[in-house]
Design an enzyme around this catalytic site. Sequence first.
Site, PDB file in Angstrom:
ATOM      1  N   CYS A   1       0.857  -1.191   0.000  1.00 14.56           N
ATOM      2  CA  CYS A   1       0.000   0.000   0.000  1.00 14.56           C
ATOM      3  C   CYS A   1       0.885   1.230   0.000  1.00 14.56           C
ATOM      4  CB  CYS A   1      -0.866   0.010   1.250  1.00 14.56           C
ATOM      5  SG  CYS A   1      -1.813  -1.484   1.477  1.00 14.56           S
TER       6      CYS A   1
ATOM      7  N   ARG B   1       1.275   1.807  -5.989  1.00 14.73           N
ATOM      8  CA  ARG B   1       1.481   0.802  -4.947  1.00 14.73           C
ATOM      9  C   ARG B   1       0.177   0.113  -4.563  1.00 14.73           C
ATOM     10  NH1 ARG B   1       6.269   1.371  -2.070  1.00 14.73           N
ATOM     11  NH2 ARG B   1       5.314   0.200  -0.379  1.00 14.73           N
TER      12      ARG B   1
ATOM     13  N   TRP C   1      -3.734  -1.576  -1.254  1.00 14.09           N
ATOM     14  CA  TRP C   1      -3.708  -2.789  -2.064  1.00 14.09           C
ATOM     15  C   TRP C   1      -4.130  -3.885  -1.102  1.00 14.09           C
ATOM     16  CZ3 TRP C   1      -3.456  -4.324  -6.934  1.00 14.09           C
ATOM     17  CH2 TRP C   1      -3.236  -5.664  -7.185  1.00 14.09           C
TER      18      TRP C   1
ATOM     19  N   ASN D   1       0.823  -0.427   6.213  1.00 17.92           N
ATOM     20  CA  ASN D   1       1.233  -1.160   5.008  1.00 17.92           C
ATOM     21  C   ASN D   1       1.972  -2.411   5.495  1.00 17.92           C
ATOM     22  OD1 ASN D   1       2.197  -2.040   2.539  1.00 17.92           O
ATOM     23  ND2 ASN D   1       3.977  -0.670   2.604  1.00 17.92           N
ATOM     24  N   GLY D   2       1.476  -3.570   5.154  1.00 21.05           N
ATOM     25  CA  GLY D   2       2.122  -4.805   5.615  1.00 21.05           C
ATOM     26  C   GLY D   2       1.069  -5.829   5.999  1.00 21.05           C
TER      27      GLY D   2
ATOM     28  N   GLU E   1       7.297 -20.272 -20.592  1.00 17.00           N
ATOM     29  CA  GLU E   1       7.148 -18.930 -20.012  1.00 17.00           C
ATOM     30  C   GLU E   1       8.258 -17.994 -20.492  1.00 17.00           C
ATOM     31  OE1 GLU E   1       6.197 -15.526 -17.665  1.00 17.00           O
ATOM     32  OE2 GLU E   1       5.089 -17.077 -18.746  1.00 17.00           O
TER      33      GLU E   1
ATOM     34  N   LYS F   1       7.741 -14.406 -22.426  1.00 20.78           N
ATOM     35  CA  LYS F   1       8.302 -13.126 -21.957  1.00 20.78           C
ATOM     36  C   LYS F   1       9.047 -12.430 -23.101  1.00 20.78           C
ATOM     37  CE  LYS F   1       6.410 -12.255 -18.857  1.00 20.78           C
ATOM     38  NZ  LYS F   1       5.530 -13.337 -18.685  1.00 20.78           N
TER      39      LYS F   1
ATOM     40  N   GLU G   1       6.508 -11.162 -25.771  1.00 24.05           N
ATOM     41  CA  GLU G   1       5.584 -10.051 -25.493  1.00 24.05           C
ATOM     42  C   GLU G   1       6.279  -8.711 -25.267  1.00 24.05           C
ATOM     43  OE1 GLU G   1       3.093 -10.383 -22.020  1.00 24.05           O
ATOM     44  OE2 GLU G   1       4.395 -11.903 -21.156  1.00 24.05           O
TER      45      GLU G   1
ATOM     46  N   HIS H   1      10.602 -33.737 -33.638  1.00 21.22           N
ATOM     47  CA  HIS H   1       9.324 -34.059 -34.292  1.00 21.22           C
ATOM     48  C   HIS H   1       8.858 -32.925 -35.201  1.00 21.22           C
ATOM     49  CE1 HIS H   1       9.174 -37.583 -31.741  1.00 21.22           C
ATOM     50  NE2 HIS H   1       9.438 -36.803 -30.711  1.00 21.22           N
TER      51      HIS H   1
ATOM     52  N   LYS I   1      -2.914  -5.377 -19.499  1.00 20.81           N
ATOM     53  CA  LYS I   1      -2.528  -6.077 -18.275  1.00 20.81           C
ATOM     54  C   LYS I   1      -3.578  -7.103 -17.876  1.00 20.81           C
ATOM     55  CE  LYS I   1      -0.091  -7.139 -14.742  1.00 20.81           C
ATOM     56  NZ  LYS I   1       1.069  -7.996 -14.996  1.00 20.81           N
TER      57      LYS I   1
HETATM   58  C1  AGP Z   1       1.706 -12.213 -19.106  1.00 20.04           C
HETATM   59  O1  AGP Z   1       2.877 -11.542 -19.052  1.00 20.04           O
HETATM   60  C2  AGP Z   1       0.612 -11.574 -19.838  1.00 20.04           C
HETATM   61  N1  AGP Z   1       0.335 -10.322 -19.278  1.00 20.04           N
HETATM   62  C3  AGP Z   1      -0.637 -12.435 -19.984  1.00 20.04           C
HETATM   63  O2  AGP Z   1      -0.278 -13.623 -20.634  1.00 20.04           O
HETATM   64  C4  AGP Z   1      -1.325 -12.807 -18.663  1.00 20.04           C
HETATM   65  O3  AGP Z   1      -0.580 -13.745 -17.960  1.00 20.04           O
HETATM   66  C5  AGP Z   1      -2.702 -13.404 -18.995  1.00 20.04           C
HETATM   67  O4  AGP Z   1      -3.465 -12.423 -19.651  1.00 20.04           O
HETATM   68  C6  AGP Z   1      -3.420 -13.883 -17.738  1.00 20.04           C
HETATM   69  O5  AGP Z   1      -3.655 -12.807 -16.883  1.00 20.04           O
HETATM   70  P1  AGP Z   1      -4.158 -13.086 -15.391  1.00 20.04           P
HETATM   71  O6  AGP Z   1      -3.101 -13.847 -14.660  1.00 20.04           O
HETATM   72  O7  AGP Z   1      -4.400 -11.720 -14.815  1.00 20.04           O
HETATM   73  O8  AGP Z   1      -5.435 -13.869 -15.500  1.00 20.04           O
END
Ligand code: AGP
Length: 613
Positions: free
Chosen positions: A2, A27, A79, A105-106, A486, A490, A493, A509, A608
């Site tokens: 927070c 935050r 938060w 905060n904590g 993963e 990264k 994206e 394959h 996001k």
């Molecule tokens: C990950 O870096 C991306 N922002 C995206 O793949 C994300 O993981 C996906 O949209 C799922 O989001 P969520 O965990 O908020 O459900």
Amino acid sequence: MCGIVGYIGKRPIVNTLLNGLKRLEYRGYDSAGIAVVEDDNIKLIKKPGKVSNLQNSIEIEWPGYENIEFNLGIAHTRWATHGTPVEKNAHPHIDDKQSFSVVHNGIIENYSSIKKQLIKKGHKFSSDTDSEVIAHLISELYEGDFVKAVAAALKQLHGTYGVAVISKYHNDRIIVARKGSPIVIGVGNDEMIIGSDVSALISYTRKVIYLNDNDIAILKKNDIEIIDVENIPVTRETAHIDWDPASAEKSGYDHFMLKEIFEQPESIKNAIRGRLNFETGSPILQGLGFVPKEMVELSNIVIAACGTSFYAGLVGEYYFEDLANITTEVAQAAEFRYRNPIIQPHTMVIAVSQSGETADTLAAVREAKQKGALVAGLCNTVGSTIAREAGVGVYLHAGPEIGVASTKAFTCQVVIMLMMALKFGRSHRLSRQKGLEISKEITEIPKLVEEVLKSAQEIEKIAKKYASVKNAFYIGRGYLYPVALEGALKLKEISYIHAEGYHAAELKHGPIALLEERIPVIALANDVPGKDKIIGNIQECKARKSPVIATATAGDNEIEEHADDVIWIPKCSNFINPIPTVVALQLFSYYVAKEKGCSIDQPRNLAKSVTVE
Ligand code: AGP
């Protein structure tokens, strides 16, 4: 995580506090509030939603507030960790005698036992939060000495706090204290301003004092006294800040993503905090609300998620099968409702979502409920739709994740699924001894991540070397297979390089047809079961002239004979390896994107939280 602000001085207090909150909004932004002392009264206002919503309410409920001479004030932007983001759970909190108000905060781990005792003594609580106990405890212990009451209360708290306290009996001072959560004091001319970080105060002063753990500071307009909880005076350095406000919000990092990568030792500690049990070796995950009988009866687990959360689910799949011996599958949440999944009476569906708002994962929750599954949410955002509709679950406590590319949420999701698997395992075939061993290894994860972060510069050098490629492959086996997926996501994206993750055995394959000198392969060759096989795969890639970057366990120099570049990972157990290894891949993709000058925190075409199907 927070944001806390406090001010005592000559400026218009409410505006100064609101400006500080706006600076700290990254935050936490699910509710906000302010408390000020006017003569010998505390005036308090708090609202759900962003700081702008609080400001609008102040303009209506406190007309002419700019001209009112308040003595001092504290403020908070939240938060949520304990208690959903509604008005009653917003800060500041105040005791039922309206005498002491706090912003915190904590996480207070022993809040429920303290709350029970205080209720027995007649205290009336008005929120579901852990933080409110602080105000009531100070009030309970107060016998005229403000500082003594605060110190005595803090001594009873287990967990973390950055806290600011005001009292209607003492309208000339603010008391602040820190243990585990940051507090910075800005020293001005005839004024003091406090914040959870410097971004709240650097537009007023560049002279700051950072409190250390167990410090308590008593602030007056032009005096500051610092003591420890035993009332022994301590001295703290005054530092000079030369950051601009924008970089302050990133704590001096160039991007929120890098800041969040470096926050992982702390965020993982918060995900673990108060949840490991060194009596039984079975983690305490109250939010799950499961009784042992239900855990024993679990027939199978389905993890539903999207994107990075889906890949975290793939690591979880290994944990639930390996540690808890429970059949587990990971479902693409977007497909879950369309493929008519088989849900048995004791099927558990775990919906993994950082934001808790992803439309496809939410639909999977509703479909699973429709089919009578036991549904649990694994979310970072408290009070989010998935968390509310799932009903039970575990919060990550990773703090707000601002960078679109998910980093600290992934490692916290993996750590919590490890603790869930350990809990279910302890009600199945896992011995107490094994449970204690694994619990101990979990406490060592933050240190392992710190080790990887120390090699950031070496990783940057390697990343710069490959920043101009158009394509890249990631390969892994076992627990590291999901990490390869993963890692590729990264890089895709944030650097827009076309990266694909594969199980190393899959190359032959088909995908191996693409390999050539312009396509590097990132091979996860840590010293775990399957390493010999990965070395074979590395030689296959080298035979097609692909440069190879390998992750390897520190001290295992054999890999250097096979790979062009090596990223070292500290030695740890097979099931722990995904966490430090993914941090190395997060750094690699970050430095590639940085070298390419990409907009790392807001990559093109991405959001996001994907709230549409
Ligand atoms: C990950 O870096 C991306 N922002 C995206 O793949 C994300 O993981 C996906 O949209 C799922 O989001 P969520 O965990 O908020 O459900």
